[in-house]
Design an enzyme around this catalytic site. Structure first.
Site, PDB file in Angstrom:
ATOM      1  CG  ASP A 155       7.644  -1.495 -29.546  1.00 33.97           C
ATOM      2  OD1 ASP A 155       7.320  -2.265 -30.026  1.00 33.97           O
ATOM      3  OD2 ASP A 155       8.335  -0.811 -30.127  1.00 33.97           O
ATOM      4  CG  HIS A 184      12.959  -6.239 -26.628  1.00 33.08           C
ATOM      5  ND1 HIS A 184      12.426  -7.302 -27.016  1.00 33.08           N
ATOM      6  CD2 HIS A 184      12.518  -4.740 -27.828  1.00 33.08           C
ATOM      7  CE1 HIS A 184      12.552  -7.599 -28.166  1.00 33.08           C
ATOM      8  NE2 HIS A 184      11.899  -5.685 -28.874  1.00 33.08           N
ATOM      9  CE  LYS A 209       9.623   3.215 -32.561  1.00 30.12           C
ATOM     10  NZ  LYS A 209      10.533   2.914 -33.495  1.00 30.12           N
TER      11      LYS A 209
END
Length: 486
Positions: free
Chosen positions: A232, A237, A337
């Site tokens: 992810d 990124h 997270k």
């Protein structure tokens, strides 16, 4: 007769989705407000929902009030909404594209097709667009991540999309490349003589790239459990950000000149063998904790998450680049997270002075540091030593704050605004080329395979912390610490 123009229209698949309502339509609205959107450009949303135009606009207006906040103006939105149309489409059913075809037929123009859908629909959408004659000359397609689950699926999607669009008409979006600080990093490196001579192994001790989120998986549990933090965040990124930090000076700002240099970095990343994965990577999973005084449940208690899930919500990696510029310089990559703070930053730690002339070891544990922060605030800061006022030669850390917002006194484009504008203008520099994407997958896949083969579970960490203790140990083995812990 339909209108003809070289100004593109934009067609958004997944037009009722969260990304569209939260980011894309607000970004297009702001481009309209600041007159950066051509008056002829129309916006056509499409999704499976059987809505008419008025119903779609009602949904979009409610979302815009929420996400635009004080930027929302009723009269300006009403003007902007005149651009918007809606056509219900089932991406897998060729006949359902008739409504979209009719909506687009009133104006013969290039089209920018934004695929804000699950990647398993990309092939069907492109094929049906082609079969229905909607890919006009000059049309292009924007692909949202994740583009595949691994290298093989990524290649399959690229092959299928490439059957209908040329490579220079495929815009693989990575919104981090649209952020002002990332572009300012290129300006700092290649527009000044100050930093570039120091931007190498002789003067840089280590580089840290952190993308920390305070939120958990929320309503994305089912998707996230199949994806995990490495796919992810790291594969796209973080590796793209690393490329901007580490690439050689391109010959120009032209798209392929920049992307050629990024590709060289990805190919120079030292492969991580399965036997090395436990030593140079950390994967974690958040458990219950406290953030801002509020109790936060653990990942395994989130909706849609199996009780025995081994999906990582935290990743830390020590990466190395085998090149003359970067040999021996560790690059520490970290994302997670439910972390202690929301921060996205690049930290360049320079080497200490070889000999301190000051008493009391003032520079013993100090290093000059350049911090390029993208979240929560977009700033660039250079940490230095200065003399404390007084008779004695006492040194204290001081910060040179390179605040571009204050310097230029003008509104910065947000990432999606920049990238949408560039896609409408056909500018590819800030988008990812196929060979870049596949090189990133080749580097990431051995880590995924090693984790899948290992009996070890992700290391637990309390929500509201900086991740597992093993992350600090990863950096500590080099005699270093993460920036937040310094």
């Amino acid at each position: 007769m339909p209108d003809t123009s070289n100004t593109p229209d934009i067609v958004i698949f997944g037009g009722t989705g969260d990304l569209v309502m939260r980011k894309l339509l607000p970004s297009l609205y702001r481009l309209h407000v600041y007159k950066l959107l051509d008056p002829a450009t129309r916006i056509v949303g499409t999704a499976r929902s059987k809505l008419d135009r008025d119903q779609y606009l009602a949904t979009a207006t409610e979302a815009a009030r929420n996400f635009l906040g004080k930027d929302f103006k009723d009269d300006v939105w009403a003007e902007f909404a005149q651009r918007i149309d809606y056509a219900p489409v089932d991406a897998r059913e060729a006949h359902s594209f008739n409504a979209l075809s009719q909506a687009l037929a009133v104006r013969l123009a290039p089209r920018v097709f934004y695929l804000s859908t699950a990647p398993n629909l990309f092939s069907d959408i492109c094929r049906n667009l082609s079969d229905n004659g909607m890919i006009t000359p000059g049309s292009r397609v924007i692909l949202e991540k994740p583009l595949g689950f691994d290298l093989a699926s990524s290649q399959a999607i690229n092959d299928e999309v490439g059957a209908h669009f040329a490579e220079d008409h495929i815009f693989r979006i990575d919104h981090y490349l649209g952020k002002e600080p990332v572009q300012n990093l290129m300006a700092l490196r290649f527009g000044n003589s100050l930093f570039e001579p120091l931007w190498r192994r002789e003067w840089i001790r280590d580089v840290q790239i952190t993308v920390a989120e305070r939120i958990g998986v929320g309503s994305r549990g089912e998707f996230y459990n199949e994806t995990g933090a490495l796919r992810d965040m790291v594969q796209n990124h973080i590796l793209q950000t690393l490329c901007i930090v580490a690439m050689e000076p391109p010959a120009s700002i032209a798209p392929d000149a920049v992307r050629d240099e990024k590709l060289k970095v990805l190919r120079a990343l030292r492969p991580i063998a399965a036997s090395e994965v436990p030593q140079v990577t950390v994967r974690g999973q958040y458990k219950a904790g406290v953030i801002d005084g509020q109790a936060v449940k653990g990942y395994l208690q989130e909706e849609g998450i199996p009780a025995d899930s081994r999906t990582e919500t935290f990743v830390a990696i020590k990466a190395e680049i085998d090149s003359w510029r970067w040999a021996g310089v560790p690059f520490f990559l970290r994302t997670g997270k439910c972390m202690q703070d929301r921060v996205t930053e690049i930290v360049i730690n320079f080497r200490s002075v070889p000999h301190s002339i000051f008493a009391h070891g003032a520079l013993k544990n100090y290093t000059n540091r350049l911090v390029i922060q993208m979240q929560p605030y977009e700033t660039v800061k250079l940490h230095m030593m200065g003399k404390e006022p007084g008779d004695d030669m006492n040194l204290e850390p001081v910060t040179l704050d390179l605040d571009f917002r204050e310097a230029f006194q003008r509104r910065q484009l947000e990432a999606y605004e920049r990238l949408l504008m560039d896609s409408l203008r056909g500018k590819l520099t800030l988008f990812v080329r196929r060979d870049e994407q596949e090189a990133a997958w080749r580097w990431v896949e051995p880590i995924l395979d090693a984790w899948a083969a290992s009996p070890d579970k992700p290391k637990p960490y309390n929500a509201g912390t900086w991740g597992p203790a093993a992350s600090s140990a990863l950096v500590g083995r080099e005699g270093l610490s993460w920036h937040e812990e310094s």
